[in-house]
Motif scaffolding. Structure first.
Motif, PDB file in Angstrom:
ATOM      1  N   LEU A   1       1.160  -0.863   0.004  1.00 55.44           N
ATOM      2  CA  LEU A   1      -0.318   0.340   0.601  1.00 55.44           C
ATOM      3  C   LEU A   1       0.819   1.324   0.640  1.00 55.44           C
ATOM      4  O   LEU A   1       1.498   1.512   0.612  1.00 55.44           O
ATOM      5  CB  LEU A   1      -0.717   0.073   0.795  1.00 55.44           C
ATOM      6  CG  LEU A   1      -1.841  -1.233   1.378  1.00 55.44           C
ATOM      7  CD1 LEU A   1      -2.433  -0.848   2.843  1.00 55.44           C
ATOM      8  CD2 LEU A   1      -2.526  -1.825   0.174  1.00 55.44           C
ATOM      9  N   VAL A   2       0.888   1.837  -1.171  1.00 58.69           N
ATOM     10  CA  VAL A   2       2.055   3.167  -1.199  1.00 58.69           C
ATOM     11  C   VAL A   2       0.742   4.157  -1.349  1.00 58.69           C
ATOM     12  O   VAL A   2      -0.160   4.059  -2.956  1.00 58.69           O
ATOM     13  CB  VAL A   2       2.632   2.519  -2.215  1.00 58.69           C
ATOM     14  CG1 VAL A   2       3.963   4.470  -2.992  1.00 58.69           C
ATOM     15  CG2 VAL A   2       4.359   1.839  -2.022  1.00 58.69           C
ATOM     16  N   GLY A   3       0.947   5.380  -0.438  1.00 59.91           N
ATOM     17  CA  GLY A   3       0.622   6.698  -1.299  1.00 59.91           C
ATOM     18  C   GLY A   3      -0.875   6.411  -0.713  1.00 59.91           C
ATOM     19  O   GLY A   3      -1.650   7.472  -1.496  1.00 59.91           O
ATOM     20  N   GLY A   4      -1.405   6.181   0.264  1.00 60.00           N
ATOM     21  CA  GLY A   4      -2.853   6.130   0.348  1.00 60.00           C
ATOM     22  C   GLY A   4      -3.063   6.793   1.614  1.00 60.00           C
ATOM     23  O   GLY A   4      -2.293   7.364   1.963  1.00 60.00           O
ATOM     24  N   ARG A   5      -4.549   6.960   1.262  1.00 57.82           N
ATOM     25  CA  ARG A   5      -5.177   8.031   2.479  1.00 57.82           C
ATOM     26  C   ARG A   5      -6.262   7.667   2.622  1.00 57.82           C
ATOM     27  O   ARG A   5      -7.077   6.938   2.185  1.00 57.82           O
ATOM     28  CB  ARG A   5      -5.208   9.183   1.597  1.00 57.82           C
ATOM     29  CG  ARG A   5      -5.873  10.650   3.215  1.00 57.82           C
ATOM     30  CD  ARG A   5      -6.326  12.058   2.291  1.00 57.82           C
ATOM     31  NE  ARG A   5      -6.203  12.439   1.776  1.00 57.82           N
ATOM     32  CZ  ARG A   5      -7.405  12.978   1.104  1.00 57.82           C
ATOM     33  NH1 ARG A   5      -7.917  13.250   2.872  1.00 57.82           N
ATOM     34  NH2 ARG A   5      -8.120  13.120   0.844  1.00 57.82           N
ATOM     35  N   PHE A   6      -6.749   7.425   4.293  1.00 57.14           N
ATOM     36  CA  PHE A   6      -7.667   6.590   5.069  1.00 57.14           C
ATOM     37  C   PHE A   6      -7.669   7.681   5.659  1.00 57.14           C
ATOM     38  O   PHE A   6      -7.216   8.165   6.622  1.00 57.14           O
ATOM     39  CB  PHE A   6      -6.962   4.581   5.365  1.00 57.14           C
ATOM     40  CG  PHE A   6      -6.034   4.646   4.652  1.00 57.14           C
ATOM     41  CD1 PHE A   6      -6.419   3.094   4.255  1.00 57.14           C
ATOM     42  CD2 PHE A   6      -4.833   4.606   4.445  1.00 57.14           C
ATOM     43  CE1 PHE A   6      -6.114   2.470   3.122  1.00 57.14           C
ATOM     44  CE2 PHE A   6      -3.950   3.422   3.231  1.00 57.14           C
ATOM     45  CZ  PHE A   6      -5.359   2.709   2.535  1.00 57.14           C
TER      46      PHE A   6
END
Length: 254
Positions: A166-171
């Motif tokens: 998981l790269v660069g994700g916003r949760f």
């Protein structure tokens, strides 16, 4: 929720899809993609479910489902199997419950209020925006993220992210209870607002929570090193036997 419980019900839904039904759906998808403005209304061979959703349950297309540039709502793909390729597509109120997708699937652009409970999505690319989606119990082994992927109020309770990258994700305000991560899972440059996962053995690099940088961590590095060493031994043995092409491209968790 509509749907059919049990393996027998899922098998019956898949068996109803023959060559004629699949060809009709493909033709409809192509025709709808030529309509500039949505929402696009698919005509399923089976009409609608008892609660009025487009009935694509159990779709079993050997070539996979390819959806391009559509805006869809109230579509039921529960128990579908095969490769799922959604490109520049928006789905609102979609059911992907217990789908069994093959590696190479892609869910791209926007999914809102979609149900992925207990779905099997190995190696799937997830992007770019998921809002109020339920991934509880989903199998997301080796999943990756599309560029700048955003997840808002999504539920990952009991999801399996073994070996996921998981790269660069916003949760934003997501739930991660009982999440499964492995020593080969990697969370890199992810931003968490509200809830955040316990990385456990996973590798965590350059991530942040509520705007505060999280310390890099990799509790599972010794296990990851062992998996890599074992993989290299298998690869050398396979190469000597002329069978290296049958091995996966990288180490995998058991």
């Amino acid at each position: 929720m509509s749907g059919t419980r049990g393996a027998g019900g899922a098998t019956a839904l898949r068996r109803r899809w023959g060559a004629a039904e699949i060809a009709a759906l493909r033709a409809d998808l192509l025709a709808q993609s030529r309509v500039v403005r949505g929402p696009h209304l698919l005509t399923a061979p089976w009409g609608t479910t008892p609660d009025g959703w487009t009935d694509l349950r159990g779709l079993a297309d050997p070539d996979g489902l390819s959806v391009r540039c559509l805006t869809l709502t109230r579509v039921d793909l529960s128990h579908a199997s095969g490769r799922l390729r959604f490109h520049e597509t928006e789905v609102t109120d979609g059911r992907f419950t217990r789908v069994v997708a093959t590696a190479g699937s892609r869910l791209d652009r926007r999914f809102e209020r979609c149900d992925f409970r207990s779905a099997r999505l190995p190696g799937t690319v997830l992007g770019r925006r998921f809002v109020d989606c339920d991934f509880s119990g989903a199998k997301l082994r080796k999943a990756t993220l599309g560029e700048n992927a955003v997840f808002e109020r999504c539920d990952f309770t009991g999801a399996d992210l073994t070996d996921a990258t998981l790269v660069g994700g916003r949760f934003v305000d997501c739930v991660f209870a009982d999440l499964t991560l492995s020593a080969l899972s990697h969370l890199h440059r992810c931003a968490f607002q509200g809830g955040r996962p316990d990385p456990g053995p996973a590798r965590l690099t350059r991530c942040a929570h509520d705007g505060t940088p999280l310390p890099d961590a990799w509790a599972g590095q010794p296990a990851a090193d062992q998996l890599e060493a074992a993989y290299l031994r298998r690869y050398v043995a396979a190469a000597r036997a002329g069978a290296a092409d049958t091995l996966p491209l990288a180490p995998e968790s058991p």
